[in-house]
Motif scaffolding. Structure first.
Motif, short mmCIF file in Angstrom:
data_model
loop_
_atom_site.label_atom_id
_atom_site.label_comp_id
_atom_site.label_asym_id
_atom_site.label_seq_id
_atom_site.Cartn_x
_atom_site.Cartn_y
_atom_site.Cartn_z
N ALA A 185 93.04 58.39 44.58
CA ALA A 185 92.96 59.60 43.76
C ALA A 185 92.39 59.28 42.37
CB ALA A 185 94.33 60.26 43.64
N ARG A 186 92.78 58.15 41.81
CA ARG A 186 92.27 57.76 40.50
C ARG A 186 90.75 57.55 40.54
NH1 ARG A 186 93.43 53.38 40.58
NH2 ARG A 186 92.21 51.79 39.81
N LEU A 187 90.25 56.88 41.57
CA LEU A 187 88.81 56.67 41.69
C LEU A 187 88.08 57.99 41.88
CD1 LEU A 187 88.69 53.47 43.94
CD2 LEU A 187 88.23 53.64 41.48
N TYR A 188 88.64 58.87 42.69
CA TYR A 188 88.02 60.18 42.91
C TYR A 188 87.96 60.97 41.61
CZ TYR A 188 86.93 64.70 44.97
OH TYR A 188 86.32 65.89 45.26
N ASP A 189 89.04 60.93 40.83
CA ASP A 189 89.06 61.61 39.53
C ASP A 189 88.05 61.02 38.56
OD1 ASP A 189 90.93 63.55 40.15
OD2 ASP A 189 92.63 62.39 39.37
N GLN A 190 87.69 59.75 38.76
CA GLN A 190 86.70 59.10 37.90
C GLN A 190 85.27 59.45 38.31
OE1 GLN A 190 87.63 54.92 38.06
NE2 GLN A 190 89.47 55.16 36.82
N GLY A 191 85.11 60.26 39.36
CA GLY A 191 83.78 60.70 39.75
C GLY A 191 83.26 60.10 41.04
N TRP A 192 84.01 59.21 41.68
CA TRP A 192 83.56 58.66 42.95
C TRP A 192 83.56 59.76 44.00
CZ3 TRP A 192 84.76 53.11 44.64
CH2 TRP A 192 84.72 52.24 43.54
N SER A 193 82.65 59.67 44.96
CA SER A 193 82.64 60.64 46.06
C SER A 193 83.73 60.24 47.07
CB SER A 193 81.28 60.64 46.76
OG SER A 193 81.09 59.43 47.49
N ILE A 194 84.09 61.20 47.92
CA ILE A 194 85.07 60.90 48.97
C ILE A 194 84.57 59.76 49.84
CG2 ILE A 194 86.26 61.79 51.02
CD1 ILE A 194 86.18 64.56 49.67
N TYR A 251 86.09 58.92 56.51
CA TYR A 251 85.92 60.02 55.56
C TYR A 251 87.02 61.07 55.71
CZ TYR A 251 83.85 64.15 53.38
OH TYR A 251 83.64 65.26 52.61
N GLY A 252 87.31 61.47 56.95
CA GLY A 252 88.31 62.51 57.19
C GLY A 252 89.70 62.09 56.74
N VAL A 253 90.05 60.84 57.00
CA VAL A 253 91.35 60.32 56.57
C VAL A 253 91.45 60.38 55.05
CG1 VAL A 253 92.78 58.23 56.45
CG2 VAL A 253 91.64 58.84 58.59
N MET A 254 90.39 59.93 54.38
CA MET A 254 90.41 59.93 52.92
C MET A 254 90.43 61.34 52.36
SD MET A 254 90.70 58.29 50.16
CE MET A 254 90.54 56.63 50.75
N ARG A 255 89.67 62.24 52.95
CA ARG A 255 89.64 63.63 52.46
C ARG A 255 91.03 64.25 52.54
NH1 ARG A 255 88.65 68.96 53.11
NH2 ARG A 255 86.96 69.81 51.85
N ARG A 256 91.72 64.03 53.67
CA ARG A 256 93.07 64.57 53.82
C ARG A 256 94.04 63.95 52.82
NH1 ARG A 256 91.28 64.41 59.06
NH2 ARG A 256 92.19 62.38 59.48
N ALA A 257 93.92 62.64 52.59
CA ALA A 257 94.81 61.97 51.64
C ALA A 257 94.56 62.48 50.22
CB ALA A 257 94.60 60.46 51.70
N LEU A 258 93.30 62.67 49.86
CA LEU A 258 92.98 63.13 48.51
C LEU A 258 93.40 64.58 48.31
CD1 LEU A 258 89.48 61.51 47.96
CD2 LEU A 258 91.63 60.89 46.83
#
Length: 124
Positions: free
Chosen positions: A78-87, A98-105
């Motif tokens: 979540a921290r990396l995603y908030d810093q602008g990284w894509s899923i 991708y799907g696992v990460m999208r659900r987790a985020l």
């Protein structure tokens, strides 16, 4: 375990060890860095783990460590995603789909659409 056990000399890949413990391969790599597991190296430099070593570690109580690992993994993602990284970038970093990460985020942050704005269904 007796030395004549059929699995005694079997070597496992990090993915196989991760499946046995029900964790991600990144957790196995961390356990290796922390000294919980000691790998053998193939001539190509790949890590392999002895069956008997894995069985001994499995016999220890690791359930609380696994829960902490999962919580830390999700917070880091979540921290990396908030810093602008894509899923997709975050998923590759943590060696998952991708799907696992999208659900987790989605359970931790509001997801952006492709244009960088937040979607109506995910924003709170």
């Amino acid at each position: 375990m007796p030395t004549d056990h059929p699995h005694h000399e079997q070597l496992l890949t990090p993915r196989e060890v991760a499946e046995i413990f029900g964790v991600r391969t990144t957790t196995i790599a961390r356990w290796t860095r922390e000294g919980k597991l000691t790998p053998l190296r193939t001539p190509g430099g790949h890590r392999r783990y002895r069956w008997d070593t894995v069985v001994r570690l499995l016999a220890q109580d690791t359930t609380s460590d696994e829960a902490e690992d999962e919580r830390q993994w999700a917070e880091d993602a979540a921290r990396l995603y908030d810093q602008g990284w894509s899923i997709r970038q975050v998923a590759e970093k943590f060696d998952c789909g991708y799907g696992v990460m999208r659900r987790a985020l989605r359970t931790r942050v509001a997801l952006r659409n492709r244009g960088g704005t937040y979607t109506g269904e995910d924003s709170t």
